[in-house]
Every structure is written in structure tokens, then in C-alpha cells.
Design an enzyme around this catalytic site. Sequence first.
Site, mmCIF file in Angstrom:
data_model
loop_
_atom_site.group_PDB
_atom_site.id
_atom_site.type_symbol
_atom_site.label_atom_id
_atom_site.label_comp_id
_atom_site.label_asym_id
_atom_site.label_seq_id
_atom_site.Cartn_x
_atom_site.Cartn_y
_atom_site.Cartn_z
ATOM 1 N N ARG A 298 0.863 -1.190 0.000
ATOM 2 C CA ARG A 298 0.000 0.000 0.000
ATOM 3 C C ARG A 298 0.899 1.239 0.000
ATOM 4 N NH1 ARG A 298 -2.952 3.095 4.482
ATOM 5 N NH2 ARG A 298 -3.979 4.557 3.091
ATOM 6 N N ASN B 124 -7.518 1.648 9.470
ATOM 7 C CA ASN B 124 -6.227 2.002 10.069
ATOM 8 C C ASN B 124 -6.462 2.087 11.567
ATOM 9 O OD1 ASN B 124 -5.573 2.457 7.419
ATOM 10 N ND2 ASN B 124 -4.936 4.588 7.678
ATOM 11 N N TYR C 243 -4.657 2.108 15.572
ATOM 12 C CA TYR C 243 -3.470 2.159 16.428
ATOM 13 C C TYR C 243 -3.800 1.974 17.899
ATOM 14 C CZ TYR C 243 -0.960 3.600 12.321
ATOM 15 O OH TYR C 243 -0.386 3.607 11.079
HETATM 16 O O1 IFM Z 1 2.238 8.005 9.731
HETATM 17 C C1 IFM Z 1 0.852 7.982 9.893
HETATM 18 C C2 IFM Z 1 0.148 7.706 8.579
HETATM 19 O O2 IFM Z 1 0.516 8.604 7.593
HETATM 20 C C3 IFM Z 1 -1.333 7.792 8.767
HETATM 21 N N1 IFM Z 1 -1.758 6.946 9.847
HETATM 22 C C4 IFM Z 1 -1.061 7.028 11.105
HETATM 23 C C5 IFM Z 1 0.445 6.915 10.882
HETATM 24 C C6 IFM Z 1 1.198 7.016 12.219
HETATM 25 O O3 IFM Z 1 0.956 8.237 12.816
#
Ligand code: IFM
Length: 452
Positions: A77, A292, A294
Amino acid sequence: MSRASFPNGFHWGAATASHQIEGAFREDGKGESIWDRFSHTPGRVQDGDTGDIACDSYHRIADDVALLQAMHLDSYRFSIAWPRILPEGTGPVNEAGVDYYRRLIDALLDAGIRPLPTLYHWDLPQALEDRGGWPERDTAGRFADYADTCMRALGDRVDHWMILNEPSIFTTMGYLLGIHAPGRRDLEAFLRASHTVNLAQAEAFRAMKAVRADATIGTAFSMSPCEPAGEAEDDAAAAERWHAFVNLWHLEPALRGRYPEAFADGLPLDHMGIRDGDLDRVKAPLDFIGINLYMRTRVTHSDTAGWGIRAQPIGMGGDEGPRTDFGWEVWPKALCDMVMRITRDYDTPVIEITENGCSYADGPDKDGVIRDGRRIAFFRGFLCELARAIEEGADVRGYHAWTLMDNFEWAAGYAQRFGLAWVDFDDPKRPRTLKESGRWYGSVAEENGFET
Ligand code: IFM
């Protein structure tokens, strides 16, 4: 001992973004982006860092593909820089820019790796920001033209596409909080930007399908399961509003043609610049949902916070798990919780994990080995939870670690390292060295799972 295993054909990948890795910021006709302008403005990025050279990926296609191959990955990606293709955001196509992506894609295909480009990972052409940027409705049409250009130029070799990366993050950070480019702090501009982006997503989807009806097209949404911080009922309601705002604000319009109930006193439709017929225009039946993720988010009710959302997220995750060097709580269960919520609420859509990773500064020891055991522990934990979600019925087709190699982490510059490979930013050749986590992740990809 048991095993975390994944379905046959599951894609193992890594993710990057143009401005974070390419460098060559004004080479071969590329136009200025809002991130070029922002990082060249003193005081905006930590240590005055810029993406001018970054990982120099513009000149190092072979090195990047070799890294992917060393980890047995079959999906990459990356993102396309809009100002490399259309330097002014609109107008004549810069053939040298198109050629760079053709060469990258061909190298990936030769290596048996699926190219998964994202059309917009935050590098808006500065010329369009000068004409109003995302708050300006016209930007949606310009974006659809750019999407059409990309599909015509590259659609003969790319089957899977992503439209946007984290729309809620780039609108909030860029137009409301001013922490990211273009650095504006303006609630009205933010509200208008968020609606233009939803129009842009849908118009781009239609433009791309008009060129290639059989292309598979999604968006990468930033998501985080929202938990009430306390027992009180109003905390639970606040967590739901925050969920609607951070997780669904750009998904619900696409899939259902409506905005989710994020604001306690009703939606600020007038301030968003919504016109008659727009709720039909923002619809786009995405072929897959990119997630996405985290961390989790803990939320409390607040009468004054959240611009009418009346919800206040607390800290960077919870306070039970360990923290990464960025201060983000490591809480693997967040991934299963989020995937299952989307699976339940949207009738088991096709999902790809388009980013997940952690920042740790571990560098080479005296033997040149990068022993980043904390990153291995992070991926182990999250992948176990992903396997659990799949077992519970989620239709997840792939996983992309963020990120292939250390790179330009936006306002934090080069201070935060998320990579599976270490990059030496002091060396003009930007050598990349696989970390121990990269080796471990490579074995998981090769075996399509791991012993837990
Ligand atoms: O680096 C970023 C990415 O560009 C977008 N999502 C989170 C990542 C970590 O902060």
C-alpha cells in the site's frame, strides 16, 4: 501451544505514503504540496524536519521492492502524490510523475506483489489550497478529475485502489486543530472540508468506476473503538457520539447516504455547506473498508467539549497497557473490537487492515542488529486479535503493517520511527536495514500465521 492462522489467500503487506517516503519534492515537474509549504514554514514540524528527501524512495524503487520481497509480502500500500501527477492540482498531466508510478507498479507486479495505491494521503497541491483547499466545494470536482486521470493512466495494471487515507484525521488536524498542513484553525472551514471530502470520495469513486467498472475500490478510515471512561450513562452516550464522529463520519455517508448522529443537538448541516441532493451525491458503495487502527479511545461526557459533540476523548488510549515511544497505549483487543463492530453494523463488509503499527526508536546495536522486541510483541498481540475477529466471522482479506521503513512522521518529523526497516537518515543513500520485527513479520507472512 496454539496457532494464529489466517484464511488462504490472505494478503500480507506493508503501507507507506508518498510524502513520507518519496523525497524529490521538486523533481521532474512535481508541484508544491501543502506539506512542502507547511514543513518549510519555521516552527511547524519538530526539529525543522521536511520531506524534501525523506527515504528517497523516488530514486530507490528497487530497494523498496527488495525489502517487501525479503519479508515475503504480497501487497504494498503506497500513495500517489497528486502534485506529481497534476502539479497545479488541475490542468496538464505531468508525464514524468505518471512514469514514476508506472515503474514502481511494474516492479511490484514483476515481484508478484499486489499494488494498492491510495489517491490521497494528505499531499494536496498547494495551488488548490490557495484556491480554498478542502473547505472549497470545487475541490471535490478537481479530485474526481485527478482520480479519473490516475485510473486512465494506471488502471491497466492496478486492480485494487484506495481513494482517501484517514479523512477524519486530515480534516481535523489540518483545518480544525492546525497541527498538520495547511495549519488552519477554523471550525467552519473544518465542517465544510469534511463535507467536501465526502463529496470528493463519492465523485472519485464514480469517476474511477466509469473507467474501470471491475476495479476494487475502498478508502482507509482511521478507526478506534470508543469506550466510556466511567460508569455514568452520559459517558456511554458520549462514547457513541465520538464513535459516530471519528469512525463513521466519512463511512456512513458513503454507504448509507446520511451523516451519523455525532452532535448532541443535531447536525450542523448549514455550516457544512450541504446542498439539496448532496446526501445522494456522497453515496459510494465501497467495495471494501480499509481500517487504520493504532489504539482504543476512552471518552467522557463534557458539556463544553467537542464543538457540540459534548464528548471528550481522554489521553492516547487507556492507561492499562504499555506505551509506545509516541505515548500511545498498546491495547491489542482494540483491533478485534473495532473489526467486530464494523462487521456487525455494516453486514459483514469486506475489510482490509490498511495500517497498524507502533513507534519505537530502537536502533542498530554494536553488531548492526536492530533488536526491537517491543514491536514484535505489538504485532503479535494485534495479529492474535485479528485472527480472533476472523474466527468470529469478520471478512478480513489483508493486513498492512505501518510501515515498511522509518519515515517522515508528519509534525513529528523523523523523531518517531514506525518502520519494519531502519533507515539511516544521516546517510545520503538512505540505507534500509530490516529490524528483528521485519524478520519476524516476514516469517508470519511466509507461513500465513504463527504459533502463539
Ligand atoms: O504516519 C501515519 C500515517 O501517515 C497515517 N496513519 C497514522 C500513521 C502514524 O501516525
